[in-house]
Design an enzyme around this catalytic site. Structure first.
Site, mmCIF file in Angstrom:
data_model
loop_
_atom_site.group_PDB
_atom_site.id
_atom_site.type_symbol
_atom_site.label_atom_id
_atom_site.label_comp_id
_atom_site.label_asym_id
_atom_site.label_seq_id
_atom_site.Cartn_x
_atom_site.Cartn_y
_atom_site.Cartn_z
ATOM 1 N N LYS A 120 -8.092 -12.445 -5.844
ATOM 2 C CA LYS A 120 -9.186 -12.628 -4.901
ATOM 3 C C LYS A 120 -10.308 -11.639 -5.203
ATOM 4 C CE LYS A 120 -10.034 -12.786 0.113
ATOM 5 N NZ LYS A 120 -9.429 -12.602 1.450
ATOM 6 N N LYS A 147 0.813 -1.216 0.000
ATOM 7 C CA LYS A 147 0.000 0.000 0.000
ATOM 8 C C LYS A 147 0.845 1.264 0.000
ATOM 9 C CE LYS A 147 -4.052 -2.076 2.206
ATOM 10 N NZ LYS A 147 -4.973 -2.049 3.366
ATOM 11 N N LYS A 159 -14.152 -5.866 -3.363
ATOM 12 C CA LYS A 159 -15.038 -4.751 -3.682
ATOM 13 C C LYS A 159 -14.283 -3.563 -4.252
ATOM 14 C CE LYS A 159 -15.003 -2.934 1.089
ATOM 15 N NZ LYS A 159 -14.288 -4.001 1.779
#
Length: 329
Positions: A194, A113, A197
């Site tokens: 995976k 990230k 959302k």
């Protein structure tokens, strides 16, 4: 209180997918009778990425309503909002003082990230410590997480053992509670990733709460392959993922599904899978709508949940404060 404790937290950063339902929420139901379960709406974790305040409030209430719609019982489990229990951040500060910078910088999610932002915020670096505080506050025995979260549980275990060694036995050292069948559902458009959302391709995921026709369309557009054979194997990842979804919403095993559809082709299989998923989710979607409209009931659930969680959390925090040398309040 004789039961062992299971702890789980989900961030209210948007709607959840059927991957979250199959891998987590559905399994939560079966834990309620055997364990004392705490289910946290992790809003403190959510703000490690900038949130629109009104959206965060909406998503928080949506997640509580979804927990309840999926079958969590507030009489059996403790459902609460993380920011409503100040002990989380209080313990996190203590644990921060004994967690190495190098260990935090080696966390896989931090490395991933931090490469996507111009400036790394301290919260992104420190949130594994807050996660450790979440778990350790409640003397948690088991944490139901997937393999992608194993590293976070390992750092939690390290911190607990470090504190116990320095100050004497204080924290229960938690263990992973493995997910059952269907623990990892992949993207409908990229079966090597995976289901998430946050996928830029909206056809890659099915939300637990969405229009039934959207669900049908996404399943019918799901990638398979050009082989044309109906097999459950790693060479046909797209089809394998759809079979996993079918197995998760039915009582059939993968080999039984292959036998059922081996002579019918992908089209028939997708049509029937779409109806299976829609029919399975319809009661949850209706219950969610009813619960979400009942603001007073939602408030009752999260306020009572925070009271119960605070009682347990403060018992641990008092013990920690005493051991590190703080004067009793």
């Amino acid at each position: 209180m004789d039961k062992k404790i299971v702890y789980s937290g989900i961030q209210p950063s948007g709607q959840l997918t059927i991957g979250n339902y199959i891998g987590a929420l559905r399994n939560f139901m079966g834990l309620q009778d055997d364990y004392l379960c705490l289910y946290c709406i992790a809003d403190l974790h959510a703000i490690t990425v900038a949130q629109v305040p009104k959206d965060l409030r909406k998503n928080t209430l949506d997640l509580i309503a979804l927990y309840l719609a999926c079958g969590l019982d507030p009489e059996k489990s403790i459902i609460y909002i993380q920011s409503h229990v100040p002990a989380h951040t209080e313990l996190a500060w203590v644990l921060n003082t004994m967690t190495g910078l190098g260990q935090l910088q080696r966390m896989t999610q931090f490395k991933s990230k931090s490469q996507k932002v111009k400036e790394v915020q301290a919260g992104l670096l420190n949130y594994p410590v807050l996660m450790a505080a979440d778990i350790l506050l409640y003397q948690t025995s088991y944490v139901p997480v997937g393999e992608d979260q194993r590293q976070h549980l390992e750092i939690t275990r390290d911190i607990a053992q470090r504190f116990n060694h320095r100050y004497s036995e204080t924290f229960t050292v938690p263990e992973i509670l493995p997910a059952k069948v269907g623990g990892r559902i992949m993207s409908l458009q990229d079966p090597t990733s995976k289901m998430s959302k946050s996928d830029a391709n909206k056809d890659g995921f099915i939300l637990i709460i969405e229009d039934e026709n959207q669900t049908r369309k996404k399943i019918k557009k799901a990638v398979t392959d050009s082989l044309g054979t109906f097999r459950y194997c790693d060479e046909q990842k797209g089809l394998k993922n759809l079979i996993d979804i079918y197995a998760s919403f039915s009582n059939l095993k993968a080999e039984e599904i292959v036998e059922k559809y081996k002579d019918q082709g992908y089209g028939v299989f997708k049509d029937e899978l779409a109806e299976l998923v829609v029919d399975s989710l319809r009661p949850i979607r209706q219950r969610f709508k009813d619960i979400r409209e009942d603001k007073s009931y939602l408030e009752k659930v999260y306020k009572e949940g925070a009271e119960k969680a605070s009682y347990l959390a403060n018992k641990t925090l008092r013990k920690v404060y005493k051991k590190v040398g703080f004067i009793e309040r």
